[in-house]
Write an enzyme that holds these catalytic residues in place. Sequence first.
Site, PDB file in Angstrom:
ATOM      1  N   HIS B 119       0.830  -1.213   0.000  1.00  0.00           N
ATOM      2  CA  HIS B 119       0.000   0.000   0.000  1.00  0.00           C
ATOM      3  C   HIS B 119       0.858   1.255   0.000  1.00  0.00           C
ATOM      4  O   HIS B 119       1.815   1.358   0.750  1.00  0.00           O
ATOM      5  CB  HIS B 119      -0.952   0.016   1.189  1.00  0.00           C
ATOM      6  CG  HIS B 119      -2.037   1.019   1.007  1.00  0.00           C
ATOM      7  ND1 HIS B 119      -1.874   2.339   1.382  1.00  0.00           N
ATOM      8  CD2 HIS B 119      -3.230   0.953   0.394  1.00  0.00           C
ATOM      9  CE1 HIS B 119      -2.973   3.013   1.032  1.00  0.00           C
ATOM     10  NE2 HIS B 119      -3.802   2.195   0.439  1.00  0.00           N
ATOM     11  N   PRO B 120       0.502   2.194  -0.876  1.00  0.00           N
ATOM     12  CA  PRO B 120       1.387   3.353  -1.048  1.00  0.00           C
ATOM     13  C   PRO B 120       1.314   4.421   0.025  1.00  0.00           C
ATOM     14  O   PRO B 120       2.023   5.417  -0.073  1.00  0.00           O
ATOM     15  CB  PRO B 120       0.920   3.942  -2.394  1.00  0.00           C
ATOM     16  CG  PRO B 120      -0.466   3.478  -2.576  1.00  0.00           C
ATOM     17  CD  PRO B 120      -0.588   2.173  -1.866  1.00  0.00           C
ATOM     18  N   CYS B 121       0.497   4.239   1.054  1.00  0.00           N
ATOM     19  CA  CYS B 121       0.320   5.387   1.967  1.00  0.00           C
ATOM     20  C   CYS B 121       1.598   5.778   2.699  1.00  0.00           C
ATOM     21  O   CYS B 121       1.733   6.930   3.123  1.00  0.00           O
ATOM     22  CB  CYS B 121      -0.829   5.152   2.939  1.00  0.00           C
ATOM     23  SG  CYS B 121      -0.621   3.731   4.009  1.00  0.00           S
ATOM     24  N   ARG B 122       2.554   4.831   2.871  1.00  0.00           N
ATOM     25  CA  ARG B 122       3.797   5.211   3.564  1.00  0.00           C
ATOM     26  C   ARG B 122       4.895   5.627   2.598  1.00  0.00           C
ATOM     27  O   ARG B 122       5.909   6.171   3.004  1.00  0.00           O
ATOM     28  CB  ARG B 122       4.310   4.019   4.383  1.00  0.00           C
ATOM     29  CG  ARG B 122       3.420   3.689   5.572  1.00  0.00           C
ATOM     30  CD  ARG B 122       3.611   2.248   5.989  1.00  0.00           C
ATOM     31  NE  ARG B 122       4.557   2.113   7.086  1.00  0.00           N
ATOM     32  CZ  ARG B 122       5.165   0.988   7.423  1.00  0.00           C
ATOM     33  NH1 ARG B 122       4.961  -0.104   6.740  1.00  0.00           N
ATOM     34  NH2 ARG B 122       5.992   0.943   8.437  1.00  0.00           N
ATOM     35  N   THR B 123       4.663   5.364   1.309  1.00  0.00           N
ATOM     36  CA  THR B 123       5.733   5.630   0.348  1.00  0.00           C
ATOM     37  C   THR B 123       6.097   7.104   0.230  1.00  0.00           C
ATOM     38  O   THR B 123       7.279   7.422   0.086  1.00  0.00           O
ATOM     39  CB  THR B 123       5.382   5.024  -1.029  1.00  0.00           C
ATOM     40  OG1 THR B 123       5.023   3.654  -0.854  1.00  0.00           O
ATOM     41  CG2 THR B 123       6.545   5.102  -1.984  1.00  0.00           C
TER      42      THR B 123
END
Lengths: 302, 190
Positions: B119-123
Amino acid sequence: MADFFSSGGLWRDEVLVSVTLDPEERTTISNPEPYFCLVPRVSYFPLVLPEIERYFRALLPAGTTFDATKDLPWLEVQGQPLRWQHPVGCLYDLYTAGKADVSAPLPLVLHLRKFPTATIIPMHSPEAVRAEFMQMVKEATFLRDGNIKAVNSLVKEQTEQIIAAMTNRDYALFERLTEAFRGQEPLRFPIRVHLPGTTHVQLPILAAEMPAECTLGDVMARLLPTLFPSPAPAEGSPAVVAFGAALPLSTPVGWLLRRMAYPDQFLHLAVPQLPPGAPPCPTRPRCPPSSGPPPHRPPRRG
Amino acid sequence: MDQTAFRVQALQIIERWPEWRWIPEGYMQLRWTFAGKCQEAASGDVVDEDVHIVWSQSYRVPVLYMHLSHSDGASFTVEEAFDFVSRNQMASSSSLGDPWSFLTKTEHPVLGVPFLHVHPCRTPDLMALFAREGSAAPLFTWLSLVMSLIGVRVPGAVASAFVQEGPAANGRSEEGDDGLPPDELTFPAP
C-alpha cells in the site's frame, strides 16, 4: 436548520436487491424463490452476504459438499462477478440507472462455488470490508490534504468508533468523528467515476487548476474529455448519477463533496450508460493481462 | 517525483536490468517463472510471478503490484502468497515486517483484476527520506527496497550502475556509502 442532507437523509436511503441462486446449484430444488433485501446505499455487499447465503444454504439438499478453499461465495451481476469493494449505492446506480423501471430491484446471482480469484477480491469478513474502507478514507484524505496525518493521528478506539458509526449508519456521530477529515478546502478532489465494464476512473484533480466555482461539468470534462467535451451540458452527454439522481453538470463540486460523498470520503459517481459509439473505456485502453513468454533468465532470488 | 520522472527513471532501470519491460499503459513489468521450493502445494511446483511497478495518481509515488500463480494458472491464495513471500524475503529486510503487515489484495489500477500490492500510503514519506539523503535515482532506491521485501535480488551489475552512475545530484559520493559489497543493499527502515 436541518435539511435532508445534513440530517443524513442519504444515509437512510436503501435499495432493493433480488438474489437468485446459481442455476448450477439448483439441481434438486425446483426453483427457489429469489431472496429480496433492502440494502443501505452507504453499505457494502459483503456485509449482507451472510444473510443471503444463509437463506440459500438452508434450501440445499443435505449432504451437499463444498471445497473449503475454492468454494467461497460470490455475487454476480449482469454476467460478471460483482466488484463488491465499491459502495452499494454506486454499484446500484451503475447497473440500474437508465433502466425503464427505476423501481425494479437489482438482480444478483449468488454463487457458492469456484470463487473467481482472477477477477474479484475475496471479502468474506467484516475485517476485510473495514480494511478496504479505511484504505479509501486514507486515500481521500491524502488527496484532500496532501498527507494522511488526519487518519494516522486516530487512535485505534477512534477508528473503531468511526467504523461502528458507518456500519450502524449513525450519520450525526460519524460526521462528528470525521470532522478532521474535512478540515480545509481540498487540495485535490476525492472523486471516483464508475463506468460500465471497466475499472473506475480516478485522476487527482488539483483544485487550484480548476475554476473558482468548479462545477461537476468542469470535473467530468477534465476526467473524461471524450465523453464530456465541454463542461456545459450538451445534447447526448451521458448522465452522471449519484444516490439515484442524475446530477446537473452545473452542480458545484464543493457542494457535492460536502453533501453527497460516501462514508469513505469519496464522491462516487456512476456513468451507467455510454453514448452509442463511445469507446469502451474512454480514458484507458482495456488491456488483457500481459502474456508472452517470460524472460529466460530470472533475476537472482535471495 | 512526478509521473514523467517516473517514466524516465523506469526506462533507465529497464535499460540496465533487461528482465523488466515497459508496458505502454504506463508501468514497468517483471514477469518470470520461479521453479523453487513450494513445499505445501506440490514440490517442484513452478510459480509464475508477475511484478508490476505502477505510478499511483493519488499518492504520486510508485507502487509495487504482484501476482503469483501456480503452473496450472490458478492464482495463489493470500495465505499461499504470504507464505511464498516470507520464505523468500531477504534477511536484510526482515526488520520491515512480515508480509501480513505490508501486502494487501487490491484491484490493479490498469488491468482491473486482483493483485497483491504494497500500500502506497507510507511511500511518500519514504521518498521524501530518499530525497533528503540525496538519492540520485529515487525510483531505483525504492525499487531495491521493495524487491528485497519480496526476495528479488538486484543484480550486482545493475546496483553498481546506479550507485556509480546516475544523474549527478548534490555532490553525492559516487560509491556506496557504507562499504558494503555492491550487490548487497540495505536501507533505512521506513
